[in-house]
Write an enzyme that holds these catalytic residues in place. Structure first.
Site, PDB file in Angstrom:
ATOM      1  N   HIS A  54      15.803  -0.077   6.824  1.00 48.05           N
ATOM      2  CA  HIS A  54      15.288   0.212   5.482  1.00 48.05           C
ATOM      3  C   HIS A  54      15.475   1.666   5.063  1.00 48.05           C
ATOM      4  CE1 HIS A  54      13.328  -3.298   3.573  1.00 48.05           C
ATOM      5  NE2 HIS A  54      13.655  -3.800   4.749  1.00 48.05           N
TER       6      HIS A  54
ATOM      7  N   GLU B  10      -3.965   2.521  -5.738  1.00 44.62           N
ATOM      8  CA  GLU B  10      -2.607   2.892  -6.131  1.00 44.62           C
ATOM      9  C   GLU B  10      -2.491   2.794  -7.647  1.00 44.62           C
ATOM     10  OE1 GLU B  10       0.782   1.151  -4.295  1.00 44.62           O
ATOM     11  OE2 GLU B  10       0.193   1.720  -2.253  1.00 44.62           O
TER      12      GLU B  10
ATOM     13  N   ASP C 275       3.335  -0.130   1.976  1.00 43.73           N
ATOM     14  CA  ASP C 275       3.233  -1.295   1.091  1.00 43.73           C
ATOM     15  C   ASP C 275       3.985  -2.498   1.643  1.00 43.73           C
ATOM     16  OD1 ASP C 275       1.635  -0.080  -0.829  1.00 43.73           O
ATOM     17  OD2 ASP C 275       3.357   0.778  -1.870  1.00 43.73           O
TER      18      ASP C 275
END
Length: 533
Positions: free
Chosen positions: A113, A285, A174
């Site tokens: 990632h 958030e 997340d």
């Protein structure tokens, strides 16, 4: 459906590979240029002679030449599939002993990632860290509770194991389908970080293979310099092979809430009030929404409006709005008390009343919410595409200046991916680690998580990159002392500016633990100096 954190479209990159047994030639077509690599024919035989429990692959190395960013392709000579930590130590030690006459470098690759080739090693060796996932995740339920997990283990699997004991890590990202070593090499932040700090502030101990091939255990009491260097160290000092992570009791359920604001000052002031309050939410958030249509209707599949009639009349078209997302953890027998606390907290906010949406889900469902979106996108072939993300840490005193210029001027919509914006506390970060943050107690993460919808506009990727450049250029001209999170620079001068007065310590530690600059070449911080023999 979970919030669409990762909006993606069709891939644009073509790759052609020509393989021979001892000489690998790659022609990689990448937007913006052609990269070619021819490996040293002596390298495979040198590596092949090593006695390993796992195995080296010289033929099918294309997987290690790509990542989530889908913009860079740097093929390695080989991929190591380790069975044990000793395999990793053996490879790195071998490359170290080859000395400065060898160009060979080593990169650890987790779940792939990275965004700009950070986990790639051009012509080197890429360690497939997920091969170590069978090492066993061990939960210690005593006081204090912790979990020992392999560096290649995914956070989602660590969570599932911990939940069997009624426990869970304190701080998250997340997206949970990332490796332990990968996020700890950066920081690891999400909506819990205002309270618990980033993931690197919740580690008791690490096991690391240095750039010399040494296997060391480190903590604040043992090999402390290496411990702090590796946390947030961008892979520059060693490969994290195991981590001991702090745990807390896991709740059964989560009250999940979203509200909208039209005024930026009210939005940020409410966030700052919440992260500083003693009694507050467990996750906080924010999102910036620019010119999105049918916004509240999209929420209805997962959330219930407090006032359905007023919510149906709300029009988001052509507006800049700000979403505050919060959760409150609870156990089922505590539901009544939780509802009272949530109502008291909501009464202190200045959101648009008709935009209050709520839902109740299990703790696991909430933490793994982005994976739901991933599965949907994969089913449509919309996952493995370019992601020109930009993540910035902005000082609180400049966040309004930043917002006034960027939202609505540089960016005219948020249709290519979400824009996160939420505050964090500097005091929750350990200043001894390698992570770099702004020099104010409260600062904001602003994350532009865009994708490049090339099927509708061939210039979308270039446009997104130009927008990123405009944002960075504005910060420079306006004197905003921001820092990049998941930083990407191409010159050492830029890296020196990023680290500021911490650069000398960072470089000094590099000289101790990876003196030949073998590790993590894809970060482009240090270049291996090769001397002809």
């Amino acid at each position: 459906a979970a919030p669409p954190f990762l909006l993606t479209l069709l891939p644009y990159i073509t790759m052609h590979c020509l393989l021979r047994q001892h000489s690998v030639v790659f022609l990689v077509l990448v937007l913006g240029g052609i990269a070619m690599h021819v490996s040293d024919p002596d390298v495979p035989s040198s590596l092949d002679a090593l006695r390993l429990e796992g195995n080296l692959s010289f033929h099918d190395v294309s997987l290690a030449a790509k990542d989530f960013g889908n913009r860079f392709r740097f093929p390695p000579t080989a991929i190591l599939h380790p069975v044990s930590v000793s395999d990793i130590a053996a490879i790195i030690k071998h490359v170290f002993q080859m000395g400065p006459s060898s160009k060979l470098t080593v990169a650890a690759r987790g779940h792939g990632h990275s965004l700009q080739g950070q986990a790639q090693a051009d012509g080197g060796v890429v360690i497939h860290m997920e091969s170590l996932r069978g090492g066993g995740t061990r939960v210690h339920a005593g006081e204090p509770p912790y979990v020992d997990a392999a560096g290649g283990e995914l956070w989602i699997d660590v969570l599932l194991e911990c939940l069997k004991h009624g426990l869970a890590p304190k701080s998250w990202t997340d997206y949970l389908h990332l490796t332990i070593g990968g996020t700890l090499s950066n920081a690891g932040i999400s909506g819990q970080a205002f309270r618990h700090g980033p993931q690197i502030s919740n580690v008791h101990q690490l096991e690391i293979v240095t750039g010399k091939g040494e296997l060391l255990t480190c903590s604040t009491e043992e090999n402390a310099a290496l411990f702090h260097a590796a946390l947030g160290g961008l892979g520059q000092f060693g490969v994290i092979t195991r981590a001991r992570i702090a745990l807390e009791p896991a709740p059964e359920m989560v009250k999940w809430i979203r509200v909208l604001y039209s005024d930026f000052s009210s939005f940020t002031e409410d966030q700052e009030m919440l992260i500083s309050a003693r009694e507050t939410f467990d996750y906080i958030e924010g999102f910036v929404i620019i010119n999105r249509t049918g916004l509240l209707n999209n929420w209805r599949s997962s959330f219930n409006p407090q006032d359905p009639v007023q919510a149906s009349r709300f029009d988001s078209d052509g507006r800049i709005l700000f979403c505050l997302e919060m959760t409150k953890n609870f156990n089922r027998h505590e539901a009544d008390v939780m509802h009272q606390r949530v109502e008291a907290l909501l009464s202190r906010l200045r959101h648009i009343p008709s935009t209050l949406f709520q839902s109740e889900v299990t703790y696991l469902e909430f933490l793994d919410r982005v994976h739901v979106s991933e599965l949907k996108l994969r089913s449509k072939g919309l996952w493995e595409v370019p992601h020109p993300w930009l993540n910035l840490l902005i000082p609180r005193t400049r966040i309004k200046d930043f917002a006034e210029e960027v939202f609505g001027k540089i960016l005219t919509d948020s249709n290519n991916g979400p824009i996160l914006l939420y505050p964090l506390h500097k005091s929750k970060w350990d200043s001894r680690t390698s992570a770099v943050i702004p020099d104010e107690e409260v600062f904001y993460l602003v994350a532009f998580l865009s994708s490049a919808p090339s099927s509708s506009d061939h210039d979308t990727l270039e446009r997104a990159l130009r927008q990123n450049d405009k944002i960075l250029d504005f910060c420079k001209k306006a004197g905003i002392q921001m820092k990049q999170y998941l930083p990407h620079y191409t010159t050492q001068e830029e890296w020196k500016a990023h680290f500021g007065d911490r650069w000398e310590l960072f470089a000094h530690r590099k000289g101790i633990y990876d003196p030949l600059s073998i590790l993590a070449p894809g970060q482009r911080i240090f270049r291996k100096v090769v001397r002809s023999s």
